[in-house]
Design an enzyme around this catalytic site. Structure first.
Site, PDB file in Angstrom:
ATOM      1  N   SER A 120      20.776  98.355 -10.961  1.00  0.00           N
ATOM      2  CA  SER A 120      21.363  97.252 -11.738  1.00  0.00           C
ATOM      3  C   SER A 120      22.882  97.382 -11.672  1.00  0.00           C
ATOM      4  O   SER A 120      23.404  98.323 -11.081  1.00  0.00           O
ATOM      5  CB  SER A 120      20.896  97.323 -13.185  1.00  0.00           C
ATOM      6  OG  SER A 120      21.536  98.416 -13.822  1.00  0.00           O
ATOM      7  N   LYS A 121      23.538  96.426 -12.320  1.00  0.00           N
ATOM      8  CA  LYS A 121      25.002  96.375 -12.284  1.00  0.00           C
ATOM      9  C   LYS A 121      25.641  97.705 -12.643  1.00  0.00           C
ATOM     10  O   LYS A 121      26.676  98.062 -12.105  1.00  0.00           O
ATOM     11  CB  LYS A 121      25.486  95.329 -13.298  1.00  0.00           C
ATOM     12  CG  LYS A 121      25.691  93.980 -12.690  1.00  0.00           C
ATOM     13  CD  LYS A 121      26.445  93.094 -13.655  1.00  0.00           C
ATOM     14  CE  LYS A 121      26.143  91.647 -13.331  1.00  0.00           C
ATOM     15  NZ  LYS A 121      25.713  90.865 -14.457  1.00  0.00           N
ATOM     16  N   ARG A 122      24.994  98.413 -13.581  1.00  0.00           N
ATOM     17  CA  ARG A 122      25.659  99.639 -14.016  1.00  0.00           C
ATOM     18  C   ARG A 122      25.650 100.738 -12.940  1.00  0.00           C
ATOM     19  O   ARG A 122      26.272 101.768 -13.089  1.00  0.00           O
ATOM     20  CB  ARG A 122      25.089 100.142 -15.341  1.00  0.00           C
ATOM     21  CG  ARG A 122      23.672 100.524 -15.259  1.00  0.00           C
ATOM     22  CD  ARG A 122      23.044 100.782 -16.608  1.00  0.00           C
ATOM     23  NE  ARG A 122      21.668 101.142 -16.387  1.00  0.00           N
ATOM     24  CZ  ARG A 122      21.272 102.337 -16.001  1.00  0.00           C
ATOM     25  NH1 ARG A 122      22.142 103.307 -15.857  1.00  0.00           N
ATOM     26  NH2 ARG A 122      20.003 102.579 -15.771  1.00  0.00           N
TER      27      ARG A 122
END
Ligand code: GLU
Length: 463
Positions: A247-249
């Site tokens: 994911s984005k993180r």
């Protein structure tokens, strides 16, 4: 085959791999690859996301046979333009009592959910609007009461012969009567996807296994409408180094970010193809799309999640950097295809970590050097102007010109190289001087030497 992105954000690694697997499968089996835009979420869908997704897919080299821009026989290819199709399917289901109107407000549904959780029941819709008499439904609809349409989920066993997961079973009675048409008249994802896959003649859906739970719903819908559902292949998701779904993180996860970071599309698709799929033993892992499509098949797709590994991606990128035609790289860099740019790319790509590094070194080479040569270097520069008059056809040839110069000057080689590099590039470090001479070419070399000589403090009697 189809790829069905929602234009609610940028194309990221996971979706791009889904697109790639579908594309490869279609190529391998002479199928068609359809691009369908799932834009029924009016709030979150944006035309600029759609345009960016199309651009990213093109950049990756994944051309579609049919799609919103290309047209085709089973269009339109945007769900927002297919509303009459959904409406017709809803009407059929309503007529056959396989669907019903539901007037529950979001608040009522939330209260119902909480109540069920409180009683230890699964938090799903309990079907309370299903027995509403026809007259009451008509009256409430005439009075303008907003309502959704729900599908009557048959309670039977649903068997999926998944081409990656194997046999998976669901019980319809474990699933609720889900919404197929929202109160605002837009179809739900499951409904639109099921209708479109059947109506567009999709025979196999390859997608992330986060959609596995949707599959029994889509299959039940297709069958209720009298259609044969496609086959499915659910591919395990891509995880980050920490084992959580990517994911984005986890940092750089979109295709656009990888492109900006100097990853080549060839490197990216090669890496993505091997993220969850392994080529047959004995196959060279470094492959272009054409080679990948010759080998790709679902029986070698892994049943466990793949881990995203930026170092391995960088390795594949370097392999393609070395193999790609120079012209292609110059085009990818977006610089003018001058002879200097071509020679620079030819030299720089040998040791570059990626396109970003090449871009940086190239722009340094193309810059006018700020003169930083001391007065004592005049002899070197003047001799170089004469000795380096030729046009070196190779780096080796440039190397021999430098050797000749060294012999003439009887100065330590290091001092000569230092002076020349500074005069030609304005820098202390960088490519070997022979490579610089080759890249710049005779004319540009002489021009830069003249400039450096002109910028020297005037020394009496010298020229
Ligand atoms: N629009 C869905 C998504 O982007 C497509 C899922 C599917 O392939 O059915 O997740």
């Amino acid at each position: 085959m189809r790829f069905a992105p929602s234009p609610t954000g940028s194309l990221h690694i996971g979706n791009a791999r889904t697109a790639l697997f579908n594309w490869l499968f279609a190529r391998r089996h002479d199928g068609r690859f359809i691009l369908r835009i799932e834009d029924t979420d009016r709030e979150r869908s944006r035309p600029e996301f759609e345009a960016a997704i199309l651009e990213d897919l093109r950049w990756l080299g994944l051309r579609w046979d049919e799609g919103p821009d290309a047209g085709g026989e089973v269009g339109p290819y945007r769900q927002s333009e297919r509303l009459p199709d959904y409406r017709a399917a809803v009407d059929r289901l309503l007529q056959e009592d396989r669907a019903y109107h539901c007037f529950c407000t979001p608040e009522a549904l939330e209260a119902q959910r909480r109540d069920r959780i409180g009683r230890g029941l699964p938090p799903r819709y309990d079907g309370r609007c299903r027995p509403l008499p026809v007259e009451e439904v008509s009256r409430r609809r005439r009075a303008g009461e907003a309502g959704a349409v729900r599908f009557v989920m048959p309670p039977d066993r649903i068997q999926i012969h998944d081409l990656v997961k194997g046999d998976v079973q669901f019980l319809g009675s474990d699933l609720d009567d889900f919404v197929i048409l929202r109160a605002d008249g837009t179809p739900s994802y499951n409904f639109a996807a099921a209708v479109d896959d059947c109506r567009m003649g999709v025979t196999l859906v390859i997608r992330g296994d986060d959609h596995l739970a949707n599959t029994p719903r889509q299959m039940a819908l297709a069958r209720a409408l009298g259609w044969e559902p496609p086959r499915f292949a659910h591919v395990p998701l891509i995880h980050g180094a920490d084992g959580a779904p990517l994911s984005k993180r986890h940092g750089v996860v979109t295709i656009a970010e990888h492109r900006a970071a100097g990853i080549l599309p060839e490197g990216l698709v090669n890496y993505l193809a091997l993220l969850g799929w392994s080529p047959p033993p004995g196959t060279d892992e470094v492959m272009d799309l054409e080679a990948l499509s010759r080998h790709f098949d679902l029986d070698r797709v892994s049943r466990s999640p793949a881990k995203f590994d930026a170092d391995r991606l960088a390795w594949f990128n370097r392999q393609h950097l070395r193999r790609a035609p120079v012209e292609r790289l110059v085009e990818e860099l977006g610089v003018r295809a001058t002879p200097l740019a071509r020679r620079a790319v030819e030299v720089l790509r040998r040791d570059a970590s990626g396109m970003a590094a090449i871009r940086e070194s190239l722009s340094a080479l193309m810059e006018e050097p700020a003169s930083s040569v001391g007065g004592s270097d005049r002899a070197v520069l003047v001799a170089a102007r004469r000795a380096l008059a030729g046009e070196p056809a190779t780096e080796a040839e440039a190397g021999s010109l430098l050797d000749d110069l060294g012999r003439q000057l009887a100065l330590p080689k290091r001092a000569i190289m230092h002076t020349l590099r500074a005069a030609l590039t304005g820098r202390e470090h960088g490519l070997p001087v022979a490579s610089i001479l080759y890249v710049l070419g005779g004319e540009e070399t002489r021009r830069r030497l003249e400039r450096a000589i002109g910028a020297l403090p005037v020394a009496r009697g010298a020229s």
